[in-house]
Scaffold this motif. Structure first.
Motif, PDB file in Angstrom:
ATOM      1  N   VAL A  83       0.828  -1.215   0.000  1.00 59.77           N
ATOM      2  CA  VAL A  83       0.000   0.000   0.000  1.00 59.77           C
ATOM      3  C   VAL A  83       0.861   1.263   0.000  1.00 59.77           C
ATOM      4  CG1 VAL A  83      -1.665   1.319   1.385  1.00 59.77           C
ATOM      5  CG2 VAL A  83      -2.083  -1.060   0.890  1.00 59.77           C
ATOM      6  N   TYR A 104      -5.142   6.195  -6.065  1.00 59.99           N
ATOM      7  CA  TYR A 104      -3.850   6.080  -5.377  1.00 59.99           C
ATOM      8  C   TYR A 104      -3.532   4.648  -4.967  1.00 59.99           C
ATOM      9  CZ  TYR A 104      -7.394   6.199  -1.764  1.00 59.99           C
ATOM     10  OH  TYR A 104      -8.517   5.936  -1.061  1.00 59.99           O
ATOM     11  N   ASP A 134      -9.390   7.298   7.731  1.00 60.61           N
ATOM     12  CA  ASP A 134      -8.071   7.311   7.081  1.00 60.61           C
ATOM     13  C   ASP A 134      -7.970   8.624   6.303  1.00 60.61           C
ATOM     14  OD1 ASP A 134      -7.802   4.675   7.873  1.00 60.61           O
ATOM     15  OD2 ASP A 134      -8.120   3.830   5.868  1.00 60.61           O
ATOM     16  N   ILE A 136      -5.278  10.860   3.651  1.00 56.84           N
ATOM     17  CA  ILE A 136      -4.021  10.924   2.884  1.00 56.84           C
ATOM     18  C   ILE A 136      -3.630  12.394   2.713  1.00 56.84           C
ATOM     19  CG2 ILE A 136      -2.936  10.459   0.652  1.00 56.84           C
ATOM     20  CD1 ILE A 136      -4.794   8.096   0.312  1.00 56.84           C
ATOM     21  N   SER A 174       1.833   8.103  -1.125  1.00 57.59           N
ATOM     22  CA  SER A 174       2.988   7.356  -1.597  1.00 57.59           C
ATOM     23  C   SER A 174       2.711   6.890  -3.031  1.00 57.59           C
ATOM     24  CB  SER A 174       3.182   6.165  -0.644  1.00 57.59           C
ATOM     25  OG  SER A 174       4.104   5.256  -1.135  1.00 57.59           O
TER      26      SER A 174
END
Ligand code: 5AD
Ligand code: SF4
Length: 453
Positions: A64, A178, A318, A320, A352
């Motif tokens: 991930v 992503y 979550d 990002i 990432s």
């Protein structure tokens, strides 16, 4: 051949030998590691914590984020020396990394000391793979890239007797731009409800009190079945199982979160007052380029409904930071959103780049230092909110499932409230696996302290 027959056939291969599993990433992987450890221990292998002492080392990997991937390469590289002095050591890699062809190629050409390469759909083949490797000395590779066939009758060792993960579905159809998961875990497929319920009934008979239902997007559970069933319907069935006292689930997707599910959470007394609802960003522009298929307004309306129906719900998420194209304004929108929702906790991630995903090719990648700076500002906003939420528990009596004893003091126990708060308190370790009432005496940002009453 059933898994048990397969294991029986190779039951003596691990006699007198030791194994170690390094499990990275999500709860799916943790649960898969429990399956691997069941297989190995039934082949005679015994667990060890010491890699110098082990005969079999397995990396159950995550893809991930880049740092998880790089860490595995580092650890594999460091094992070259051990393998040189201990030639019959077997090294295996499974999980998400070997699902990608370019990574398999890298491992087979650059990391030739890896002996077993297999994917999450082939865990049951492990005894055969070990046997083949022992016969030929060659690297064994067994990968199915996209399996919709679900293997039932898979057993697992449980780390805790009183709680367990239960897979309800595999794969993901969402293709958030992503995320690498749809490329490693394949398309979504759900287990038949009768198999899930049977598994949970057996767990309850063995004394398990809490189950966590696992899927990449549990809200779309059941859509692929011949006789479709909704996740809300499944929850209502699990709620009827005698012996199970707490039900949790992971992970939800806001685009599929239905009113029916909110009502099921409200009505089912065993479903805990905790919802993990990943938002990822508070900017509609970014949500669109992330392909999340909901807006901030929709997300907030869900949160309102959930808070209205289940007033003491704990909300986690979550987020990002630094997704391609993220402007200061987009980031401010995220800060606004977290202030409005008042989360109890959050997993925060630096974006990432994952090769093979759509976002990896996007222009306007955010420089690392800016990502880090925003990340720090996000934490500075979140932590006081977590603290304020915990403050509300002060002097309250909470229902706690006792989970563990402290590593440094065997008179200090830890457990979780129904809202998934971690709490420490004094008590005897034979309370592990039992429910106790604890009065909250103190609190911090991430934990609380209390006294059994
Ligand atoms: N970069 C950063 N975070 C990511 N996640 C998934 N892919 C990435 C990525 N490329 C995060 C999302 C997801 C969680 C499991 O991991 O927030 O919800
Ligand atoms: Fe990844 Fe999105 Fe699927 Fe979650 S829902 S696994 S973030 S693609």
């Amino acid at each position: 051949m059933s898994l048990n027959k397969e294991i029986e056939k190779y039951a003596s291969l691990g006699k007198g030998k030791k194994y170690i599993i390094y499990s990275m990433g999500c709860q799916m992987n943790d649960h898969d590691s429990e399956k691997i450890s069941y297989i190995l221990e039934n082949m005679g292998y015994k667990p060890t914590d010491n890699k110098e002492d082990s005969d079999l080392i397995i990396f159950n990997t995550c893809l991930v984020r880049e740092n998880a991937e790089l860490k595995v390469y580092g650890q594999l590289g460091a094992l070259k020396h051990l393998k040189r002095i201990k030639q019959d050591l077997i090294i295996g890699i499974c999980g998400c990394m070997p699902q990608r062809e370019n990574i398999r190629e890298y491992i087979t050409t650059k990391l030739k000391h890896v002996d077993l390469i297999f994917g999450p759909n082939n865990i049951h083949k492990l005894p055969q793979l070990i046997n083949n490797h022992l016969q030929t000395g060659k690297t064994e590779i067994d990968i199915v890239e996209d399996s919709r066939e679900i293997l039932e009758d898979i057993h697992y060792n449980r780390k805790y007797s009183y709680k367990s993960f239960v897979n309800i579905m595999y794969g993901c159809n969402n293709f958030c731009t992503y995320c690498i998961v749809p490329y490693t875990r394949g398309r979504e497929s759900s287990r038949e409800p009768k198999n899930i319920l049977r598994e949970i009934e057996l767990l309850a008979e063995e004394g398990c009190k809490e189950v966590t239902l696992l899927g990449q997007n549990v809200n779309s559970y059941g859509k692929t079945l011949d006789n479709p069933v909704t996740f809300a319907e499944l929850l209502r069935e699990v709620n009827k199982i005698k012996g199970i006292e707490r039900i949790r689930f992971m992970t939800s997707h806001p685009k599929d979160m239905s009113d029916e599910l909110i009502y099921a959470m409200r009505d089912c007394e065993k479903v805990c007052e905790h919802l993990h609802l990943p938002v990822q960003s508070g900017s509609n522009i970014l949500l669109e380029s992330m392909n999340r298929k909901y807006t901030v307004e929709h997300y907030l309306s869900l949160i309102d409904k959930v808070k209205k129906e289940i007033p003491n719900i704990a909300l986690t998420t979550d987020i990002i930071v630094g997704f391609p194209g993220e402007t200061e304004k987009d980031f401010q929108d995220t800060l606004e959103l977290v202030k409005q929702v008042k989360y109890d906790s959050a997993f925060t991630f630096l974006y990432s780049i994952r090769e093979g995903t759509i976002a990896a090719k996007m222009k306007d990648q955010i420089p690392d230092d800016l990502k880090h700076e925003r990340f720090e500002r996000l934490l500075d906003t979140l932590y006081p909110i977590f603290y304020e939420n915990n403050k509300k528990y002060k002097d309250k009596i909470v229902d706690v499932l006792v989970e563990d004893v402290s590593k440094t003091d065997d008179k200090i126990l830890s457990g979780r409230t129904r809202t998934n708060k971690l709490i420490h308190f004094k008590g005897d370790k034979n309370l592990i696996g039992k429910f106790v009432n604890v009065k909250v005496t103190d609190f911090k940002t991430f934990t609380m302290e209390g006294k059994i009453v």
